[in-house]
Design an enzyme around this catalytic site. Structure first.
Site, PDB file in Angstrom:
ATOM      1  N   SER A 159      41.553  32.870  24.444  1.00  0.00           N
ATOM      2  CA  SER A 159      42.275  31.895  23.636  1.00  0.00           C
ATOM      3  C   SER A 159      41.641  30.541  23.886  1.00  0.00           C
ATOM      4  O   SER A 159      40.961  30.329  24.903  1.00  0.00           O
ATOM      5  CB  SER A 159      43.753  31.859  24.046  1.00  0.00           C
ATOM      6  OG  SER A 159      44.413  30.723  23.498  1.00  0.00           O
TER       7      SER A 159
ATOM      8  N   TYR B  48      50.231  32.372  30.291  1.00  0.00           N
ATOM      9  CA  TYR B  48      49.293  32.521  29.178  1.00  0.00           C
ATOM     10  C   TYR B  48      47.971  31.823  29.479  1.00  0.00           C
ATOM     11  O   TYR B  48      46.889  32.403  29.324  1.00  0.00           O
ATOM     12  CB  TYR B  48      49.917  31.969  27.898  1.00  0.00           C
ATOM     13  CG  TYR B  48      49.147  32.306  26.644  1.00  0.00           C
ATOM     14  CD1 TYR B  48      49.284  33.561  26.047  1.00  0.00           C
ATOM     15  CD2 TYR B  48      48.280  31.396  26.058  1.00  0.00           C
ATOM     16  CE1 TYR B  48      48.564  33.890  24.897  1.00  0.00           C
ATOM     17  CE2 TYR B  48      47.573  31.712  24.918  1.00  0.00           C
ATOM     18  CZ  TYR B  48      47.719  32.961  24.340  1.00  0.00           C
ATOM     19  OH  TYR B  48      47.011  33.288  23.208  1.00  0.00           O
TER      20      TYR B  48
ATOM     21  N   LYS C  15      44.350  33.742  30.170  1.00  0.00           N
ATOM     22  CA  LYS C  15      43.231  33.532  29.259  1.00  0.00           C
ATOM     23  C   LYS C  15      42.033  32.913  29.971  1.00  0.00           C
ATOM     24  O   LYS C  15      40.884  33.204  29.619  1.00  0.00           O
ATOM     25  CB  LYS C  15      43.672  32.675  28.076  1.00  0.00           C
ATOM     26  CG  LYS C  15      44.729  33.348  27.196  1.00  0.00           C
ATOM     27  CD  LYS C  15      44.288  34.722  26.685  1.00  0.00           C
ATOM     28  CE  LYS C  15      45.268  35.313  25.691  1.00  0.00           C
ATOM     29  NZ  LYS C  15      44.819  36.640  25.182  1.00  0.00           N
TER      30      LYS C  15
END
Length: 286
Positions: free
Chosen positions: A147, A158, A162
């Site tokens: 991402s 998150y 990533k």
């Protein structure tokens, strides 16, 4: 890779969004497609759509947090088609508790779920598929979905997951090249893309806690969630992302960054700060 027709691509998180976009794009060049997803009904719909295109397709329900299930996916792919030439470790989730919440306040179950899918799911794919691909000796390519968050920073599951995917994939690329293998790798770092990522809670397994009640979010967290959903709804199409990935595989390009200009600028500013040894800038990052 220059030749695609008759070769095999495996995509996780393939029933919708970027995953299905990748499946369709590789199918357009005559590849056989192995679809993997945790959702059975959307997976069957995706399989039917590819079959209608005349694509040879295999669908395998897979929870990427389980190394055993990813091993079964690999066994199904190799036993059916003999080899795999493109592996897209694409499955991903976004938890709601992270938004507007300090890193130390995020429940451990959230960390376990998001890292389990977004980072360990990629690692399970790497471990299950790459040894077989190396042994078969044919050219191939690994595409790991990270991402733009993996190039920025944040104390959330998150962001951390990533970042791990970016680091892992760059390491794989170096390993392939230094060993003279016929494999290569790309990392996909999307910005705002038109997917259902913001509805990931529908697939949260019970062992990682109940789906987040949005009423429990702080006002800041709720505002952040709605802002992200709006940005996602107005984002880049999965088909456009898939085209960029296809070109990266064809041209052996490592970084694939289909992201909005403001996000790219934020990455540049962060990298400049790192090289200059400046303190991190304070503010909301994607």
């Amino acid at each position: 890779m220059k030749e695609f027709a008759g070769r095999v691509a495996v995509i996780t998180g393939a029933a919708s969004g970027i995953g299905f976009g990748l499946a369709r794009r590789f199918a357009q060049d005559g590849m056989h497609i192995v679809l993997a997803d945790i959702e059975s009904e959307p997976l069957a719909i995706a399989e039917a759509a590819l079959n209608a295109m005349g694509t040879t397709t295999l669908a395998v329900r897979t929870d990427v947090t389980s190394p055993e299930q990813v091993e079964r996916l690999a066994e199904a792919a190799f036993s059916t088609f003999g080899n795999v030439h493109i592996l897209c470790n694409n499955a991903g989730v976004a938890g709601k508790f992270s938004m507007g919440t300090a890193g130390w306040e995020i429940p451990l179950s959230e960390w376990q779920w998001v890292l389990g899918v977004n980072l360990m799911g990629v690692l399970h794919g790497v471990r299950a598929f790459i040894p077989r691909m190396v042994a078969n000796g044919e050219e191939g390519h690994i595409v790991n979905t990270a991402s733009i968050a993996g190039l920025l920073s944040g104390a959330s599951p998150y962001h951390v997951a990533k970042h791990g995917v970016v680091c892992l994939t760059e390491g794989l690329y170096k390993d392939f090249k230094s060993r003279g293998l016929r494999l290569s790798a790309s990392v996909l770092c999307p910005g705002w893309i038109q997917t259902n990522l913001m509805d990931s809670e529908r697939n949260r397994p019970p062992e990682f806690g109940a789906p987040t009640d949005r009423s429990l979010l702080s006002p800041t967290g709720l505002q952040a969630f709605e802002a992200v959903r709006s940005a996602v709804d107005d984002g880049i199409s999965p088909a456009d992302v898939a085209e960029q990935v296809f070109e990266a595989v064809r041209d052996d390009r490592f970084y694939v960054i289909p992201a909005q200009p403001g996000m790219r600028e934020a990455v540049k500013q962060r990298m400049d700060a790192v090289v200059s040894m400046n303190n991190p800038a304070v503010g909301i990052t994607p």
